[in-house]
Design a protein around this motif. Structure first.
Motif, PDB file in Angstrom:
ATOM      1  N   UNK A 173      31.463  74.166  39.879  1.00 17.25           N
ATOM      2  CA  UNK A 173      31.683  73.775  38.483  1.00 17.25           C
ATOM      3  C   UNK A 173      32.141  72.322  38.332  1.00 17.25           C
ATOM      4  N   UNK A 174      32.159  71.599  39.440  1.00 17.07           N
ATOM      5  CA  UNK A 174      32.637  70.215  39.413  1.00 17.07           C
ATOM      6  C   UNK A 174      31.494  69.253  39.092  1.00 17.07           C
ATOM      7  N   UNK A 175      31.713  68.381  38.119  1.00 18.02           N
ATOM      8  CA  UNK A 175      30.684  67.418  37.706  1.00 18.02           C
ATOM      9  C   UNK A 175      30.650  66.198  38.623  1.00 18.02           C
ATOM     10  N   UNK A 176      31.813  65.758  39.104  1.00 19.60           N
ATOM     11  CA  UNK A 176      31.887  64.576  39.949  1.00 19.60           C
ATOM     12  C   UNK A 176      31.374  64.904  41.358  1.00 19.60           C
ATOM     13  N   UNK A 177      30.371  64.161  41.805  1.00 16.50           N
ATOM     14  CA  UNK A 177      29.723  64.431  43.088  1.00 16.50           C
ATOM     15  C   UNK A 177      30.700  64.294  44.250  1.00 16.50           C
ATOM     16  N   UNK A 178      31.498  63.234  44.271  1.00 16.14           N
ATOM     17  CA  UNK A 178      32.449  63.028  45.370  1.00 16.14           C
ATOM     18  C   UNK A 178      33.470  64.147  45.448  1.00 16.14           C
TER      19      UNK A 178
ATOM     20  N   UNK B 288      33.930  66.876  48.474  1.00 14.66           N
ATOM     21  CA  UNK B 288      35.231  67.045  49.117  1.00 14.66           C
ATOM     22  C   UNK B 288      35.671  68.513  49.077  1.00 14.66           C
ATOM     23  N   UNK B 289      35.489  69.163  47.945  1.00 18.01           N
ATOM     24  CA  UNK B 289      35.843  70.581  47.839  1.00 18.01           C
ATOM     25  C   UNK B 289      35.024  71.429  48.810  1.00 18.01           C
ATOM     26  N   UNK B 290      33.745  71.122  48.939  1.00 12.93           N
ATOM     27  CA  UNK B 290      32.889  71.880  49.860  1.00 12.93           C
ATOM     28  C   UNK B 290      33.288  71.636  51.315  1.00 12.93           C
ATOM     29  N   UNK B 291      33.673  70.402  51.649  1.00  9.74           N
ATOM     30  CA  UNK B 291      34.151  70.117  53.004  1.00  9.74           C
ATOM     31  C   UNK B 291      35.430  70.902  53.289  1.00  9.74           C
TER      32      UNK B 291
END
Length: 66
Positions: free
Chosen positions: A20-25, A29-32
């Motif tokens: 649900x995060x719009x900001x790619x960075x 980071x959340x996925x990492x």
């Protein structure tokens, strides 16, 4: 030692936040972070299945003969 199910639950929460995060960075980071939590959970499962012995921790070798 951390319960692997708690780590996997947190990894799932982070993945959900990333979806649900719009900001790619921030999403990357959340996925990492989610990936690291899953790796730690696997490590904790392995450690629980293969407890260390005192000999393996101290690298004990037989005493040399004098």
């Amino acid at each position: 030692m951390t319960d692997p199910s708690d780590l996997l639950r947190r990894a799932a929460e982070l993945t959900e936040l990333a979806d649900h995060e719009a900001d790619v960075e921030t999403r990357e980071r959340l996925l990492r972070m989610a990936h690291y939590y899953a790796q730690i959970a696997e490590s904790e499962k392995w450690l629980a299945a293969h407890p260390a012995s005192v000999a393996s921790l101290t690298n004990l070798e037989p005493a040399p003969e004098i």
